[in-house]
Design a protein around this motif. Sequence first.
Motif, PDB file in Angstrom:
ATOM      1  N   LEU A 196       0.855  -1.179   0.000  1.00  0.00           N
ATOM      2  CA  LEU A 196       0.000   0.000   0.000  1.00  0.00           C
ATOM      3  C   LEU A 196       0.894   1.232   0.000  1.00  0.00           C
ATOM      4  O   LEU A 196       2.020   1.186   0.504  1.00  0.00           O
ATOM      5  CB  LEU A 196      -0.910   0.020   1.230  1.00  0.00           C
ATOM      6  N   PRO A 197       0.401   2.353  -0.541  1.00  0.00           N
ATOM      7  CA  PRO A 197       1.209   3.581  -0.519  1.00  0.00           C
ATOM      8  C   PRO A 197       1.538   3.998   0.912  1.00  0.00           C
ATOM      9  O   PRO A 197       0.773   3.736   1.846  1.00  0.00           O
ATOM     10  CB  PRO A 197       0.303   4.608  -1.204  1.00  0.00           C
ATOM     11  N   SER A 198       2.656   4.671   1.075  1.00  0.00           N
ATOM     12  CA  SER A 198       3.037   5.146   2.409  1.00  0.00           C
ATOM     13  C   SER A 198       2.254   6.384   2.813  1.00  0.00           C
ATOM     14  O   SER A 198       2.248   6.768   3.988  1.00  0.00           O
ATOM     15  CB  SER A 198       4.538   5.456   2.441  1.00  0.00           C
ATOM     16  N   PHE A 199       1.562   7.005   1.864  1.00  0.00           N
ATOM     17  CA  PHE A 199       0.849   8.261   2.108  1.00  0.00           C
ATOM     18  C   PHE A 199      -0.464   8.210   1.334  1.00  0.00           C
ATOM     19  O   PHE A 199      -0.477   8.202   0.105  1.00  0.00           O
ATOM     20  CB  PHE A 199       1.739   9.421   1.664  1.00  0.00           C
ATOM     21  N   ILE A 200      -1.573   8.167   2.066  1.00  0.00           N
ATOM     22  CA  ILE A 200      -2.902   8.011   1.461  1.00  0.00           C
ATOM     23  C   ILE A 200      -3.787   9.187   1.857  1.00  0.00           C
ATOM     24  O   ILE A 200      -3.779   9.630   3.009  1.00  0.00           O
ATOM     25  CB  ILE A 200      -3.536   6.674   1.877  1.00  0.00           C
ATOM     26  N   VAL A 201      -4.560   9.688   0.897  1.00  0.00           N
ATOM     27  CA  VAL A 201      -5.418  10.860   1.090  1.00  0.00           C
ATOM     28  C   VAL A 201      -6.877  10.464   0.891  1.00  0.00           C
ATOM     29  O   VAL A 201      -7.219   9.760  -0.067  1.00  0.00           O
ATOM     30  CB  VAL A 201      -5.041  11.980   0.095  1.00  0.00           C
ATOM     31  N   LEU A 202      -7.752  10.942   1.806  1.00  0.00           N
ATOM     32  CA  LEU A 202      -9.191  10.691   1.723  1.00  0.00           C
ATOM     33  C   LEU A 202      -9.926  12.037   1.837  1.00  0.00           C
ATOM     34  O   LEU A 202      -9.623  12.826   2.732  1.00  0.00           O
ATOM     35  CB  LEU A 202      -9.644   9.761   2.851  1.00  0.00           C
ATOM     36  N   LEU A 203     -10.881  12.284   0.949  1.00  0.00           N
ATOM     37  CA  LEU A 203     -11.604  13.555   0.932  1.00  0.00           C
ATOM     38  C   LEU A 203     -13.083  13.341   1.257  1.00  0.00           C
ATOM     39  O   LEU A 203     -13.670  12.327   0.883  1.00  0.00           O
ATOM     40  CB  LEU A 203     -11.499  14.218  -0.446  1.00  0.00           C
ATOM     41  N   SER A 204     -13.666  14.327   1.948  1.00  0.00           N
ATOM     42  CA  SER A 204     -15.106  14.305   2.226  1.00  0.00           C
ATOM     43  C   SER A 204     -15.608  15.736   2.346  1.00  0.00           C
ATOM     44  O   SER A 204     -14.834  16.669   2.555  1.00  0.00           O
ATOM     45  CB  SER A 204     -15.400  13.529   3.522  1.00  0.00           C
ATOM     46  N   ARG A 205     -16.917  15.889   2.236  1.00  0.00           N
ATOM     47  CA  ARG A 205     -17.542  17.211   2.320  1.00  0.00           C
ATOM     48  C   ARG A 205     -18.604  17.219   3.408  1.00  0.00           C
ATOM     49  O   ARG A 205     -19.459  16.338   3.445  1.00  0.00           O
ATOM     50  CB  ARG A 205     -18.180  17.598   0.980  1.00  0.00           C
ATOM     51  N   GLY A 206     -18.536  18.225   4.263  1.00  0.00           N
ATOM     52  CA  GLY A 206     -19.554  18.371   5.295  1.00  0.00           C
ATOM     53  C   GLY A 206     -20.843  18.956   4.770  1.00  0.00           C
ATOM     54  O   GLY A 206     -21.906  18.772   5.343  1.00  0.00           O
ATOM     55  N   LYS A 207     -20.738  19.688   3.667  1.00  0.00           N
ATOM     56  CA  LYS A 207     -21.906  20.207   2.951  1.00  0.00           C
ATOM     57  C   LYS A 207     -21.513  20.392   1.496  1.00  0.00           C
ATOM     58  O   LYS A 207     -20.317  20.503   1.180  1.00  0.00           O
ATOM     59  CB  LYS A 207     -22.435  21.503   3.572  1.00  0.00           C
ATOM     60  N   PRO A 208     -22.471  20.398   0.582  1.00  0.00           N
ATOM     61  CA  PRO A 208     -22.132  20.349  -0.839  1.00  0.00           C
ATOM     62  C   PRO A 208     -21.412  21.590  -1.358  1.00  0.00           C
ATOM     63  O   PRO A 208     -20.510  21.487  -2.182  1.00  0.00           O
ATOM     64  CB  PRO A 208     -23.491  20.156  -1.529  1.00  0.00           C
ATOM     65  N   ASP A 209     -21.793  22.791  -0.919  1.00  0.00           N
ATOM     66  CA  ASP A 209     -21.217  24.018  -1.466  1.00  0.00           C
ATOM     67  C   ASP A 209     -19.972  24.418  -0.669  1.00  0.00           C
ATOM     68  O   ASP A 209     -19.986  25.311   0.163  1.00  0.00           O
ATOM     69  CB  ASP A 209     -22.244  25.153  -1.450  1.00  0.00           C
ATOM     70  N   THR A 210     -18.894  23.715  -0.932  1.00  0.00           N
ATOM     71  CA  THR A 210     -17.651  23.971  -0.211  1.00  0.00           C
ATOM     72  C   THR A 210     -16.526  24.309  -1.175  1.00  0.00           C
ATOM     73  O   THR A 210     -16.544  23.917  -2.343  1.00  0.00           O
ATOM     74  CB  THR A 210     -17.219  22.746   0.612  1.00  0.00           C
ATOM     75  N   GLN A 211     -15.564  25.038  -0.679  1.00  0.00           N
ATOM     76  CA  GLN A 211     -14.406  25.416  -1.474  1.00  0.00           C
ATOM     77  C   GLN A 211     -13.506  24.209  -1.693  1.00  0.00           C
ATOM     78  O   GLN A 211     -13.173  23.484  -0.761  1.00  0.00           O
ATOM     79  CB  GLN A 211     -13.636  26.525  -0.752  1.00  0.00           C
ATOM     80  N   ASN A 212     -13.104  23.982  -2.945  1.00  0.00           N
ATOM     81  CA  ASN A 212     -12.248  22.849  -3.262  1.00  0.00           C
ATOM     82  C   ASN A 212     -10.834  23.072  -2.740  1.00  0.00           C
ATOM     83  O   ASN A 212     -10.401  24.203  -2.502  1.00  0.00           O
ATOM     84  CB  ASN A 212     -12.211  22.610  -4.773  1.00  0.00           C
ATOM     85  N   LEU A 213     -10.113  21.990  -2.589  1.00  0.00           N
ATOM     86  CA  LEU A 213      -8.745  22.041  -2.100  1.00  0.00           C
ATOM     87  C   LEU A 213      -7.752  21.981  -3.255  1.00  0.00           C
ATOM     88  O   LEU A 213      -8.015  21.355  -4.286  1.00  0.00           O
ATOM     89  CB  LEU A 213      -8.477  20.873  -1.152  1.00  0.00           C
ATOM     90  N   ASN A 214      -6.607  22.617  -3.051  1.00  0.00           N
ATOM     91  CA  ASN A 214      -5.516  22.531  -4.007  1.00  0.00           C
ATOM     92  C   ASN A 214      -4.768  21.222  -3.786  1.00  0.00           C
ATOM     93  O   ASN A 214      -4.358  20.905  -2.662  1.00  0.00           O
ATOM     94  CB  ASN A 214      -4.569  23.720  -3.800  1.00  0.00           C
ATOM     95  N   MET A 215      -4.583  20.449  -4.850  1.00  0.00           N
ATOM     96  CA  MET A 215      -3.914  19.158  -4.718  1.00  0.00           C
ATOM     97  C   MET A 215      -2.461  19.290  -4.272  1.00  0.00           C
ATOM     98  O   MET A 215      -1.839  18.312  -3.865  1.00  0.00           O
ATOM     99  CB  MET A 215      -3.984  18.391  -6.042  1.00  0.00           C
ATOM    100  N   GLN A 216      -1.927  20.520  -4.304  1.00  0.00           N
ATOM    101  CA  GLN A 216      -0.577  20.740  -3.793  1.00  0.00           C
ATOM    102  C   GLN A 216      -0.503  20.437  -2.303  1.00  0.00           C
ATOM    103  O   GLN A 216       0.584  20.202  -1.766  1.00  0.00           O
ATOM    104  CB  GLN A 216      -0.154  22.196  -4.037  1.00  0.00           C
ATOM    105  N   SER A 217      -1.664  20.428  -1.631  1.00  0.00           N
ATOM    106  CA  SER A 217      -1.683  20.149  -0.196  1.00  0.00           C
ATOM    107  C   SER A 217      -1.190  18.745   0.113  1.00  0.00           C
ATOM    108  O   SER A 217      -0.729  18.476   1.224  1.00  0.00           O
ATOM    109  CB  SER A 217      -3.104  20.327   0.364  1.00  0.00           C
TER     110      SER A 217
END
Length: 488
Positions: A196-217
Amino acid sequence: MNWNNDIQKAQYNQTRRDFLRTTTKGLGAAAIGSLIAPNLLSGQPNSIPGSGGVLKALHHAPKAKRIIYLFQSGGPSQIELFDYKPELMKRHGEEIPDSVRGNQRVTGMLAAQSSFPMVGSKFEFTQNPKTGGYFSNLIPYTAQIAEDICVVNSMYTEAINHEPAVVFLQTGSQQVGRPCIGSWMSYGLGSPNQNLPSFIVLLSRGKPDTQNLNMQSWGNGFLPSHHQGVQFRSGADPVLYLSNPDGIDRTSRRRELDYLERLEREQQAVWGDPEIDSKISQYEMAYRMQTSVPDVTDLSDEPDYIFDLYGSDARIPGTYAANCLLARRLAERNVPFVQLYHMGWDQHGNLPKDIQKLAKSSDQASAALVTDLKQRGLLDDTLVVWGGEFGRTSFSQGKLTKTNYGRDHHPRCFSMWMAGGGIKPGINYGQTDDFSYNLAENGVHVHDFQATLLHLLGVDHEQLTFKHQGRRYRLTDVHGHVVKGILA
């Protein structure tokens, strides 16, 4: 010494039973060693045996083996959650004093606002009798694990807008292009799990109209690309392009990768490009993930009481609760860094209503993760972090009414909590002033926080570096001190 006699004994007198009796411990030790460190006997120049990281050895004894970072994107209001301020509630509606506000920077969204009325939280707080910490009734589940967590109320940053603030916490710089915490961990420490990768990312939204994240994070910056975070998604294909196309079986895929590696090695001999090694590594990891990812992402073997612990949303793929449960499964498989991003905490207006939604979507599952890790004996060496990129202002953004208000970004102080992995449990660290606007005691800067995370992993933040464009870079840049007051 009678060599002939010894040779004769070895040839004629050593029975099968004698051999097994006298070598059991040696064979057992070799077997255990191969499980703990798969490359220990392989002769490969791995830094920490079996890891694939660059460090020759840890700088000191680690307290944590892995990190689960529950990033609450948008800037949760510390005033509504952890930082109880009765004086602020007493002076609700009054103009914030100039002596408190000073000349601190504000966002452009306040440029046209002439009045800055203070606003106390409309939510009730309860004090834990053992820890002394206060918890809002928005987070009753977190309040129940008060004795397991350390709440830091004195975090601060220089970044005042979302993208640079998120990137700053994750990479140590407000400008994109630097490696994030997970990439530094992958680069320095590698991983004991080769499937498995050593670094795994999971995304979720608390509400639909949310600001997207920069993948540089969760980007690798100038580190080799195989250290970037791998995003797992909900649905049939948790990792994009991992499944074989129609007509391609696993044997064919293996043969294709073998030929591809031969071509890549020829190119490597000519050009010496380290990214070629990264591509080979990524291809091989993807091949192994074809069997490991379906196993770890299939939650059907979890009992009902676990779903009840995390909440009903845990049965819905892609929700924050389901991601928290998946993070525990990844921790069981020794994935070193799991980053959850939960979006939606940016409440400039309509805060009382919206923060209830976000708190409800995060509170139970976050507390359940700590409880679940603890009951499985994993919390001691797993560091759990909960927090956002900055806090919120003590005064209302926009019009203050009896039932509604909003809060703007506030970098000068905000709250975060941590648990397990060498963190002192059941304490509250740092204080703000009576208005939760300025630091009063034990400020913890972003770089201090990052230095402390690496310290808990056994890494001196000043010694994990990478040379890029003639300069040696590190996660904490040229700053950062370990926060010893929160260490167990």
